[in-house]
Motif scaffolding. Sequence first.
Motif, PDB file in Angstrom:
ATOM      1  N   TYR A  95       1.153  -1.463   0.233  1.00  0.00           N
ATOM      2  CA  TYR A  95       0.249   0.078   0.409  1.00  0.00           C
ATOM      3  C   TYR A  95       0.983   1.283  -0.033  1.00  0.00           C
ATOM      4  CZ  TYR A  95      -4.438  -2.816   1.048  1.00  0.00           C
ATOM      5  OH  TYR A  95      -5.136  -3.318   1.820  1.00  0.00           O
TER       6      TYR A  95
ATOM      7  N   GLN B 267       0.708   5.725   1.077  1.00  0.00           N
ATOM      8  CA  GLN B 267      -0.466   6.458   1.219  1.00  0.00           C
ATOM      9  C   GLN B 267       0.152   7.904   0.777  1.00  0.00           C
ATOM     10  OE1 GLN B 267      -0.904   7.619   5.622  1.00  0.00           O
ATOM     11  NE2 GLN B 267      -2.060   8.345   5.563  1.00  0.00           N
ATOM     12  N   LEU B 268       0.073   8.663   0.231  1.00  0.00           N
ATOM     13  CA  LEU B 268       0.084   9.679  -0.947  1.00  0.00           C
ATOM     14  C   LEU B 268       0.074  11.411  -0.284  1.00  0.00           C
ATOM     15  CD1 LEU B 268      -0.372   9.072  -5.204  1.00  0.00           C
ATOM     16  CD2 LEU B 268       1.520   8.078  -3.223  1.00  0.00           C
TER      17      LEU B 268
ATOM     18  N   GLY C 154      -1.975  13.449   1.422  1.00  0.00           N
ATOM     19  CA  GLY C 154      -2.843  14.637   1.840  1.00  0.00           C
ATOM     20  C   GLY C 154      -4.021  13.188   0.761  1.00  0.00           C
ATOM     21  N   GLU C 155      -4.150  11.988   1.380  1.00  0.00           N
ATOM     22  CA  GLU C 155      -4.498  11.402   0.294  1.00  0.00           C
ATOM     23  C   GLU C 155      -4.471   9.818   1.562  1.00  0.00           C
ATOM     24  OE1 GLU C 155      -3.020  11.546  -4.413  1.00  0.00           O
ATOM     25  OE2 GLU C 155      -3.889   9.719  -3.549  1.00  0.00           O
ATOM     26  N   GLU C 156      -5.077   8.526   0.976  1.00  0.00           N
ATOM     27  CA  GLU C 156      -5.620   8.384   2.242  1.00  0.00           C
ATOM     28  C   GLU C 156      -4.598   6.603   1.844  1.00  0.00           C
ATOM     29  OE1 GLU C 156     -10.799   9.058   3.877  1.00  0.00           O
ATOM     30  OE2 GLU C 156      -9.456   6.598   2.275  1.00  0.00           O
ATOM     31  N   ARG C 157      -4.232   6.105   2.624  1.00  0.00           N
ATOM     32  CA  ARG C 157      -3.859   4.835   2.138  1.00  0.00           C
ATOM     33  C   ARG C 157      -4.621   4.192   1.443  1.00  0.00           C
ATOM     34  NH1 ARG C 157      -0.792   1.366   7.019  1.00  0.00           N
ATOM     35  NH2 ARG C 157      -3.726   1.042   7.702  1.00  0.00           N
ATOM     36  N   LYS C 158      -3.888   3.565   0.130  1.00  0.00           N
ATOM     37  CA  LYS C 158      -5.183   2.585  -0.470  1.00  0.00           C
ATOM     38  C   LYS C 158      -3.808   1.443  -1.220  1.00  0.00           C
ATOM     39  CE  LYS C 158      -5.257   3.709  -5.029  1.00  0.00           C
ATOM     40  NZ  LYS C 158      -5.796   4.751  -5.926  1.00  0.00           N
TER      41      LYS C 158
ATOM     42  N   ASP D 234      -2.364  -1.287  -9.419  1.00  0.00           N
ATOM     43  CA  ASP D 234      -3.064  -0.237  -9.788  1.00  0.00           C
ATOM     44  C   ASP D 234      -2.420   0.289 -10.832  1.00  0.00           C
ATOM     45  OD1 ASP D 234      -3.195   3.187  -8.816  1.00  0.00           O
ATOM     46  OD2 ASP D 234      -4.767   1.930  -8.168  1.00  0.00           O
TER      47      ASP D 234
ATOM     48  N   GLU E 299       5.273  12.106  -8.244  1.00  0.00           N
ATOM     49  CA  GLU E 299       3.837  11.953  -7.757  1.00  0.00           C
ATOM     50  C   GLU E 299       3.942  10.631  -7.091  1.00  0.00           C
ATOM     51  OE1 GLU E 299       4.694  12.286 -10.676  1.00  0.00           O
ATOM     52  OE2 GLU E 299       3.395  11.765 -12.278  1.00  0.00           O
TER      53      GLU E 299
ATOM     54  N   GLY F  55       6.151   8.983  -1.160  1.00  0.00           N
ATOM     55  CA  GLY F  55       4.519   8.966  -0.262  1.00  0.00           C
ATOM     56  C   GLY F  55       5.642   8.148   1.153  1.00  0.00           C
TER      57      GLY F  55
END
Length: 124
Positions: free
Chosen positions: A36, A38-39, A41-45, A60, A88, A91
Amino acid sequence: VQLQASGGGSVQAGGSLTLSCSASGDLSWLHSQAWYRQLPGEERKPIAFISLSGETIVYDAAVEGRFAISQDSAKTTIYLQMRSLRTEDTGVYYCNFETAKRNRANGRDFVDYFGQGTLVTVSS
């Protein structure tokens, strides 16, 4: 289950890094493994998934073709080879092991374990 990730660091855009994650503890009900991230400002995905057999691998869209997940034969260590890194991609990266223990109802109880996270910084 305890997971220890390593391999993060700083790299210039276009470069490569390989993350590793080693597990200890009871892995007898291990079901699948993943990475996973986490970038900012974003949630972990999830970004990369591998089944216990290694036959099923899913990425992904943001990393497909650039990242590769793999596992050792003992299934205790997974890797994430990252190439053509972009700014980009910066993270925190987490490894994930999922167990699926049988329960009394003959179903399964799924439990997710995560490593401590390792920071990847890609500069332009």
